[in-house]
Every structure is written in structure tokens, then in C-alpha cells.
Motif scaffolding. Structure first.
Motif, PDB file in Angstrom:
ATOM      1  N   PRO A 151      34.251  22.952  30.286  1.00  0.00           N
ATOM      2  CA  PRO A 151      35.070  23.953  30.973  1.00  0.00           C
ATOM      3  C   PRO A 151      36.280  23.347  31.673  1.00  0.00           C
ATOM      4  CG  PRO A 151      33.115  23.478  32.271  1.00  0.00           C
ATOM      5  CD  PRO A 151      32.936  22.764  30.953  1.00  0.00           C
ATOM      6  N   GLY A 152      36.315  22.036  31.849  1.00  0.00           N
ATOM      7  CA  GLY A 152      37.440  21.379  32.499  1.00  0.00           C
ATOM      8  C   GLY A 152      37.057  19.990  32.946  1.00  0.00           C
ATOM      9  N   GLY A 153      38.074  19.175  33.243  1.00  0.00           N
ATOM     10  CA  GLY A 153      37.818  17.807  33.657  1.00  0.00           C
ATOM     11  C   GLY A 153      38.600  17.452  34.901  1.00  0.00           C
ATOM     12  N   LYS A 163      26.672  14.898  21.114  1.00  0.00           N
ATOM     13  CA  LYS A 163      26.175  16.266  20.874  1.00  0.00           C
ATOM     14  C   LYS A 163      25.598  16.861  22.150  1.00  0.00           C
ATOM     15  CE  LYS A 163      25.038  15.915  15.906  1.00  0.00           C
ATOM     16  NZ  LYS A 163      25.693  14.622  15.634  1.00  0.00           N
ATOM     17  N   LEU A 164      24.889  16.044  22.917  1.00  0.00           N
ATOM     18  CA  LEU A 164      24.300  16.501  24.170  1.00  0.00           C
ATOM     19  C   LEU A 164      25.389  16.914  25.162  1.00  0.00           C
ATOM     20  CD1 LEU A 164      21.722  16.873  25.846  1.00  0.00           C
ATOM     21  CD2 LEU A 164      21.942  14.494  26.580  1.00  0.00           C
ATOM     22  N   PHE A 165      26.427  16.105  25.264  1.00  0.00           N
ATOM     23  CA  PHE A 165      27.533  16.428  26.167  1.00  0.00           C
ATOM     24  C   PHE A 165      28.228  17.716  25.757  1.00  0.00           C
ATOM     25  CE2 PHE A 165      27.105  12.378  28.167  1.00  0.00           C
ATOM     26  CZ  PHE A 165      27.846  12.436  29.343  1.00  0.00           C
ATOM     27  N   ALA A 166      28.464  17.869  24.460  1.00  0.00           N
ATOM     28  CA  ALA A 166      29.141  19.072  23.972  1.00  0.00           C
ATOM     29  C   ALA A 166      28.284  20.306  24.232  1.00  0.00           C
ATOM     30  CB  ALA A 166      29.437  18.931  22.483  1.00  0.00           C
ATOM     31  N   PHE A 167      26.994  20.202  23.939  1.00  0.00           N
ATOM     32  CA  PHE A 167      26.081  21.334  24.133  1.00  0.00           C
ATOM     33  C   PHE A 167      25.991  21.715  25.608  1.00  0.00           C
ATOM     34  CE2 PHE A 167      21.691  22.801  24.988  1.00  0.00           C
ATOM     35  CZ  PHE A 167      21.706  23.972  24.241  1.00  0.00           C
ATOM     36  N   SER A 168      25.858  20.713  26.477  1.00  0.00           N
ATOM     37  CA  SER A 168      25.699  20.991  27.907  1.00  0.00           C
ATOM     38  C   SER A 168      26.954  21.625  28.496  1.00  0.00           C
ATOM     39  CB  SER A 168      25.361  19.705  28.665  1.00  0.00           C
ATOM     40  OG  SER A 168      26.411  18.765  28.567  1.00  0.00           O
ATOM     41  N   GLY A 169      28.117  21.299  27.923  1.00  0.00           N
ATOM     42  CA  GLY A 169      29.358  21.857  28.434  1.00  0.00           C
ATOM     43  C   GLY A 169      29.500  23.343  28.221  1.00  0.00           C
ATOM     44  N   THR A 201      44.161  19.755  26.664  1.00  0.00           N
ATOM     45  CA  THR A 201      44.772  19.530  25.351  1.00  0.00           C
ATOM     46  C   THR A 201      43.720  19.447  24.259  1.00  0.00           C
ATOM     47  OG1 THR A 201      44.795  17.085  25.550  1.00  0.00           O
ATOM     48  CG2 THR A 201      46.727  18.288  26.382  1.00  0.00           C
ATOM     49  N   LYS A 202      42.578  18.863  24.561  1.00  0.00           N
ATOM     50  CA  LYS A 202      41.533  18.746  23.544  1.00  0.00           C
ATOM     51  C   LYS A 202      40.831  20.087  23.311  1.00  0.00           C
ATOM     52  CE  LYS A 202      42.304  14.560  22.418  1.00  0.00           C
ATOM     53  NZ  LYS A 202      42.842  14.250  21.066  1.00  0.00           N
ATOM     54  N   ILE A 208      34.689  15.652  22.472  1.00  0.00           N
ATOM     55  CA  ILE A 208      33.630  16.472  23.067  1.00  0.00           C
ATOM     56  C   ILE A 208      34.110  17.159  24.338  1.00  0.00           C
ATOM     57  CG2 ILE A 208      31.675  15.211  22.106  1.00  0.00           C
ATOM     58  CD1 ILE A 208      31.439  13.846  24.923  1.00  0.00           C
ATOM     59  N   VAL A 209      35.176  16.625  24.966  1.00  0.00           N
ATOM     60  CA  VAL A 209      35.659  17.267  26.183  1.00  0.00           C
ATOM     61  C   VAL A 209      36.260  18.635  25.880  1.00  0.00           C
ATOM     62  CG1 VAL A 209      36.088  15.011  27.195  1.00  0.00           C
ATOM     63  CG2 VAL A 209      38.005  16.300  26.239  1.00  0.00           C
ATOM     64  N   GLY A 210      36.572  18.892  24.621  1.00  0.00           N
ATOM     65  CA  GLY A 210      37.053  20.212  24.241  1.00  0.00           C
ATOM     66  C   GLY A 210      36.012  21.297  24.434  1.00  0.00           C
TER      67      GLY A 210
END
Length: 264
Positions: free
Chosen positions: A143-145, A233-239, A154-155, A138-140
Motif C-alpha cells: 500500500p506504500g513505503g 511471494k510472502l511479502f507480496a501476499f501480505s501487502g 512507481t513500481k 514486490i513493493v508494487g
């Protein structure tokens, strides 16, 4: 019987995917660094599911290892399914991270995955059928970490590569799927050095078996992406929501180390 090649298959999501594929009758080619764990997994899978399991010990973070692996595997197995699962993380301020560890992470997460995909694909396209599953995260979608900047990048690469390649292969009979799990029960955060961050301490974790089942279903259906679980899904959507600077701020907080609580 279809044959599946799985990297990083000795534990975690990789081993769970091996079980899922074996349960559906796939012969397996398992790849990891730890020969003892690989042999144990192979024996258990053969006994439980009655499928043929071959093992190859290879450190795919080493230059040229993916090419060497394929040279060994391709002469003995006709691979129908490729699972690019092997990956590693690294936590800390970028300017303090060892250059050799950063290089090995990029080699494993990006170069080995890309190279194996390139080497496996001609056979799949020639036969007009095949499946590839790239384990992203989901970190893909973020916008960055800050604190895991290179790992997040990388992801993002894996997700972007998968989407572009899937479109390129449209009509060939070969599908490419990105599996994007959230925080998963494994030793990943310990190896990455991120176990005491707020992200891994407080965000609910998904079991590898649940991730593997969702990944297998999506793979067999030829879906482009799959994000197992509501929280993921929430994390991916919010990103992906604008302004993305908010996600950067949240990620910076999540990737901070909290105080270690004393044992009861």
C-alpha cells in the motif's frame, strides 16, 4: 533469430536477463549509461553464447531519451522482445528529497518504460507476435513505503500498467509480463541510500540469476506476473491483506535505518 532490447543491462538483473536471453539464442540490444560496462558485457556475451550484441549508451532518466533511443534502434533492429528493466530508487523523507532526483526517478521508472512500450508495440502487433517484460517489484503490491514513497508508487504503476495493457492486448499474439522480484543481490540499495535499513540488512536476498531465470520462463509462457522466491511471494501476499494499514506500519519499520554494527 529473435532480438531482445534490454534497458539497464550493464549489471544486476538486467545483465542476468541478458545472459538468460543469450543462452536461448536471442540477439541482444543492450542499453545503459555506462559504455565501458556495456562493451565488456557485450564481448563476454558474444564469446560465451555466440550471439550478436549491439550496445547503446543512453541515460533514460533524461527527458526525451526513450524517444531518441528508439529512433536509433528501430532503423537497425527488428525488436521482438522488450525488457524494461532500467530503474532507480531513492531513500529518505519525501520533503527532504531533491526535486531533480525525484523527477529523474519518475522519468526512468515510469515515463521511459511507458514510452518505450508504446513505441515498440505497433511493430509487435503488426507481426502478431512479441513479448514484453516490465521489471516491477514486490513493493508494487504494497500500500506504500514510508521512506521510499515515490519509489514504491512507481513500481505500483508498473504493475498496474502491465496488468491493464496485457488484457488490452489479449488475442494480438503479444504478451506483457510483470517481473516482481523481492530484495535482490545488487548495488540498488547502495545507490538508493537504503543499504542500512532493516529491509536490506535482514531480509534474505535473491541472486539476480535466479530472478532472471524465473522472469525468462514467465516471459516465454506469456504469464501476466511472476514473483521469484518464497520470501518475495510472502511479502507480496501480505501487502494485499486487509487491513492494509498493517502493511504500512510494517513497511515503516522495515525502511528505518538500524544502527551500523562495528566491523569485527
Amino acid at each position: 533469430m529473435n532480438t531482445a532490447l534490454i534497458t539497464g543491462a550493464s549489471s544486476g538483473i538486467g545483465l542476468a536477463l541478458a545472459r538468460e536471453l543469450a543462452a536461448h539464442g536471442h540477439a541482444l540490444v543492450l542499453v545503459a549509461r555506462d559504455r565501458e560496462k556495456l562493451d565488456l558485457a557485450a564481448k563476454q556475451l558474444e564469446l560465451q553464447y555466440g550471439v550478436q550484441v549491439s550496445v547503446y549508451t543512453k541515460d533514460l532518466s533524461e527527458p526525451g531519451a526513450a524517444e531518441q533511443l528508439w529512433a536509433d534502434v528501430s532503423g537497425r533492429h527488428a525488436v521482438d522482445v522488450l525488457i524494461n528493466n532500467a530503474g532507480v530508487g531513492l531513500y529518505g523523507d519525501f520533503h527532504e528529497q531533491p526535486v531533480d532526483e525525484l523527477t529523474r526517478m519518475q522519468t526512468l521508472n515510469v515515463v521511459a518504460l511507458t514510452t518505450l512500450t508504446r513505441l515498440v508495440l505497433p511493430g509487435l502487433v503488426a507481426r502478431g507476435r512479441g513479448r514484453i517484460l516490465n521489471v516491477a517489484s514486490i513493493v508494487g503490491y504494497q500500500p506504500g513505503g514510508p521512506g521510499m514513497a515515490v519509489y514504491y508508487a512507481t513500481k505500483a504503476y508498473v504493475l498496474s500498467f502491465t496488468k491493464g495493457l496485457a488484457k488490452e492486448l489479449s488475442g494480438t499474439g503479444v504478451s506483457v509480463t510483470a517481473l516482481c522480484p523481492g530484495v535482490t543481490v545488487s548495488a540498488f540499495e547502495e545507490r538508493a541510500g537504503a543499504s542500512q535499513t532493516y529491509l536490506y540488512r535482514f531480509v534474505p536476498q535473491t541472486k539476480p540469476d535466479s530472478v532472471a531465470k524465473a522472469g525468462y520462463r514467465a516471459l516465454m509462457k506469456g504469464r501476466l506476473t511472476v514473483i521469484p522466491g518464497f520470501t518475495a511471494k510472502l511479502f507480496a501476499f501480505s501487502g494485499e491483506l486487509p487491513p492494509r494499514a498493517i502493511a504500512l506500519f510494517v513497511n515503516r519499520w522495515l525502511l528505518r535505518r538500524g544502527k551500523v554494527m562495528p566491523a569485527a
